[in-house]
Write a protein that holds these residues in place. Structure first.
Motif, short mmCIF file in Angstrom:
data_model
loop_
_atom_site.label_atom_id
_atom_site.label_comp_id
_atom_site.label_asym_id
_atom_site.label_seq_id
_atom_site.Cartn_x
_atom_site.Cartn_y
_atom_site.Cartn_z
N ILE A 79 52.21 35.88 32.10
CA ILE A 79 51.29 36.46 33.09
C ILE A 79 50.10 35.50 33.29
O ILE A 79 49.83 34.65 32.45
N ASP A 80 49.40 35.70 34.42
CA ASP A 80 48.15 34.96 34.64
C ASP A 80 47.03 35.65 33.89
O ASP A 80 47.00 36.88 33.81
N VAL A 81 46.11 34.85 33.34
CA VAL A 81 44.94 35.43 32.67
C VAL A 81 43.69 34.77 33.24
O VAL A 81 43.53 33.55 33.15
N VAL A 82 42.85 35.57 33.87
CA VAL A 82 41.70 35.02 34.59
C VAL A 82 40.43 35.81 34.28
O VAL A 82 40.49 36.90 33.71
N LEU A 83 39.31 35.24 34.70
CA LEU A 83 38.01 35.87 34.45
C LEU A 83 37.08 35.69 35.65
O LEU A 83 37.03 34.62 36.24
N VAL A 84 36.39 36.77 36.00
CA VAL A 84 35.23 36.67 36.89
C VAL A 84 34.12 37.46 36.21
O VAL A 84 34.27 38.66 35.96
N ALA A 85 33.05 36.77 35.86
CA ALA A 85 31.95 37.43 35.14
C ALA A 85 30.70 37.44 36.01
O ALA A 85 30.04 36.40 36.16
N PRO A 86 30.38 38.59 36.60
CA PRO A 86 29.15 38.68 37.40
C PRO A 86 27.95 38.41 36.50
O PRO A 86 27.90 38.89 35.37
N LYS A 87 27.00 37.62 37.01
CA LYS A 87 25.82 37.30 36.20
C LYS A 87 24.76 38.37 36.41
O LYS A 87 23.68 38.13 36.92
N GLY A 88 25.10 39.57 36.03
CA GLY A 88 24.16 40.67 36.12
C GLY A 88 24.87 42.00 36.00
O GLY A 88 26.09 42.05 35.85
N SER A 89 24.10 43.06 36.05
CA SER A 89 24.65 44.40 35.86
C SER A 89 25.57 44.80 37.01
O SER A 89 25.36 44.41 38.16
N GLY A 90 26.58 45.61 36.69
CA GLY A 90 27.48 46.16 37.71
C GLY A 90 26.71 46.98 38.74
O GLY A 90 27.11 47.09 39.90
N THR A 91 25.60 47.55 38.30
CA THR A 91 24.76 48.34 39.20
C THR A 91 24.16 47.44 40.28
O THR A 91 24.15 47.79 41.46
N SER A 92 23.67 46.26 39.88
CA SER A 92 23.13 45.33 40.88
C SER A 92 24.25 44.76 41.76
O SER A 92 24.03 44.51 42.94
N LEU A 93 25.43 44.55 41.17
CA LEU A 93 26.56 44.02 41.96
C LEU A 93 26.81 44.93 43.16
O LEU A 93 27.01 44.48 44.27
N ARG A 94 26.77 46.24 42.90
CA ARG A 94 27.03 47.22 43.96
C ARG A 94 25.84 47.30 44.94
O ARG A 94 26.03 47.28 46.14
N SER A 95 24.62 47.39 44.41
CA SER A 95 23.49 47.60 45.32
C SER A 95 23.25 46.37 46.19
O SER A 95 22.94 46.49 47.37
N THR B 195 52.00 31.86 37.00
CA THR B 195 52.69 32.03 38.29
C THR B 195 52.42 30.88 39.26
O THR B 195 53.06 30.81 40.31
N GLY B 196 51.44 30.04 38.94
CA GLY B 196 51.03 29.01 39.90
C GLY B 196 50.02 29.56 40.91
O GLY B 196 49.51 28.83 41.74
N LYS B 197 49.77 30.87 40.81
CA LYS B 197 48.87 31.51 41.77
C LYS B 197 47.53 31.91 41.15
O LYS B 197 46.71 32.56 41.79
N ALA B 198 47.35 31.58 39.88
CA ALA B 198 46.18 32.10 39.16
C ALA B 198 44.86 31.71 39.82
O ALA B 198 43.95 32.54 39.95
N GLN B 199 44.78 30.45 40.26
CA GLN B 199 43.53 29.97 40.87
C GLN B 199 43.21 30.75 42.15
O GLN B 199 42.09 31.21 42.35
N GLN B 200 44.21 30.91 43.02
CA GLN B 200 43.99 31.66 44.27
C GLN B 200 43.64 33.11 43.96
O GLN B 200 42.77 33.70 44.58
N ARG B 201 44.34 33.68 43.01
CA ARG B 201 44.09 35.08 42.65
C ARG B 201 42.65 35.25 42.15
O ARG B 201 41.95 36.17 42.56
N VAL B 202 42.21 34.37 41.28
CA VAL B 202 40.88 34.58 40.68
C VAL B 202 39.77 34.37 41.72
O VAL B 202 38.79 35.11 41.75
N LEU B 203 39.95 33.38 42.59
CA LEU B 203 38.92 33.15 43.61
C LEU B 203 38.88 34.33 44.59
O LEU B 203 37.80 34.80 44.96
N ALA B 204 40.06 34.82 44.96
CA ALA B 204 40.11 35.97 45.88
C ALA B 204 39.44 37.18 45.24
O ALA B 204 38.65 37.89 45.89
N LEU B 205 39.70 37.42 43.96
CA LEU B 205 39.10 38.56 43.28
C LEU B 205 37.58 38.39 43.18
O LEU B 205 36.82 39.31 43.41
#
Ligand SMILES: NC(=O)C1=CN([C@@H]2O[C@H](COP(=O)(O)OP(=O)(O)OC[C@H]3O[C@@H](n4cnc5c(N)ncnc54)[C@H](O)[C@@H]3O)[C@@H](O)[C@H]2O)C=CC1
Ligand SMILES: CC(=O)[C@](C)(O)C(=O)O
Ligand SMILES: [Mg+2]
Ligand SMILES: [Mg+2]
Length: 347
Positions: free
Chosen positions: A142-158, A177-187
């Motif tokens: 499987i692909d294993v990826v990370l996106v870590a917002p630099k702040g609280s989820g509350t600020s991400l939404r507001s 899958t060869g798609k991990a990079q596209q998947r992570v950027l899209a997410l």
């Protein structure tokens, strides 16, 4: 991907203008994104994804407060809201947004649903980096990826609702899958990030744990306490000690740093303040470098992870934590803050 010169060092940054929401929708059009955990990051990321036109479902333990919150946010049981393992089964991208300790307990159940070609997503490098302590070792297909917002989820939404965004770091740990990079950027774009900074799982967790224990939370809380205490012991009133320690910092000086940097804040203070602060800055820096090095060592050795895991595994953990926060809230420093905040002039 743009290469940006940060004070002389070149780094790769993905901009929303290059990787648009439209492109993200296209990359994710055949995916079902399962957001597992509806605490702080879960709601922010899931709602932003939904509003960006991505097919999203939520997985959460039924009957919990987070489950009720998910219902209140419009997720529907049996259609877009499921128990953890059901959501993991239905999803093609599994966003693991349980608490870092919760991820350990839920791992065995989750792992069974991580079939070939799926993607496993985290918002922290914690579980995978400290796998010796967490047991989180993803299957190889499987692909294993990370996106870590630099702040609280509350600020991400507001910020998303205001048409702005928070920046995030991103990483690919495993590309099956060869798609991990596209998947992570899209997410990353679809959860509402403005810009995406490249990192690794290990670098993300080392810097995040250092930052929150250091300047962002631990150090600032500690130095506030220290200065307030000294001013009080030297005969200053609580309001005076608070104003000169916290209120002026958050209301006047910190926003100047946020807008235009430290030299700008200095430049907008008196020459008296500038002279003294320039002289004392080095003493504070030199006094804290050893503490910060101890902290970084403690992060790298896994000791900080161990402390978190051990503390979270106790049944009365939430109660103990709440008692510690209440202690902080009820201290003279923060009780003074409560009153001072009420005195902010309004228009
Ligand atoms: N709080 C924040 O804004 C940020 C969090 N992160 C990361 O995002 C991830 C999620 O963090 P938060 O949203 O703060 O988590 P949280 O502490 O709010 O917990 C998320 C969810 O996990 C569930 N949960 C906890 N223990 C569980 C268990 N044993 N079994 C099943 N479910 C359980 C809770 O019901 C809750 O809905 C973590 O990896 C964290 O490090 C990253 C950036 C900022
Ligand atoms: C909000 C954030 O990014 C922190 C402070 O690192 C966290 O909540 O773990
Ligand atoms: Mg952080
Ligand atoms: Mg953190």
């Amino acid at each position: 991907m743009a290469t940006i010169n940060f004070g002389g060092v070149l780094e790769n940054v993905v901009k929303r203008e290059e990787f648009s929401v439209k492109k993200a929708q296209d990359v994710l059009k055949n995916e079902t994104v399962a957001v597992i955990g509806y605490g702080v990051q879960g709601p922010g990321q899931a709602l932003n994804l939904r509003d960006n036109g991505i097919s999203v479902i939520v997985g959460q333990r039924k009957g919990t407060n987070s489950w009720k919150k998910a219902l209140a946010d419009g997720w529907e049981e049996g259609r877009t809201l499921f128990e953890l393992e059901t959501a993991c089964k239905k999803g093609t991208i599994i966003m693991n947004l349980l608490s870092d300790a919760g991820q350990i307990q839920a791992w065995d159940g989750m792992k069974k649903q991580l079939t070939k070609g799926k993607a496993l997503y985290f918002s922290h490098g914690f579980g995978v980096t400290f796998h010796k302590k967490t047991g989180i070792v993803p299957p190889p297909d499987i692909d294993v990826v990370l996106v870590a917002p630099k702040g609280s989820g509350t600020s991400l939404r507001s910020l998303f609702l205001k048409g702005q965004g928070l920046n995030s770091s991103y990483a690919v740990f495993q590309d099956a899958t060869g798609k991990a990079q596209q998947r992570v950027l899209a997410l990353g774009i679809a959860i509402g990030s403005g810009y995406l900074f490249e990192t690794t799982f290990q670098k993300e967790v080392y810097s995040d744990l250092t930052g929150e224990r250091g300047v962002l939370m631990g150090a600032i809380a500690g130095i506030f306490e220290a200065q307030f205490k000294v001013l009080r012991q030297r005969g200053h009133s609580p309001s005076e000690a608070f104003n000169e320690t916290v209120e002026e910092f958050t209301q006047s000086l910190m926003p100047l740093i946020a807008d235009n940097g430290m030299d700008w804040m200095f430049a907008n203070c008196s020459t008296t303040a500038q002279r003294g602060a320039l002289d004392w800055k080095g003493k504070f820096r030199d006094a804290t470098i050893p503490v910060l090095n101890n902290l970084y060592d403690s992060v790298v050795s896994g000791k900080e992870a161990e402390i978190v895991i051990e503390a979270n595994s106790q049944a009365n953990y939430r109660t103990k934590l709440e008692a510690e926060l209440a202690n902080m809230r009820n201290s003279e420093l923060w009780q003074t803050g409560l009153e001072v905040r009420k005195l902010r002039p309004k228009k």
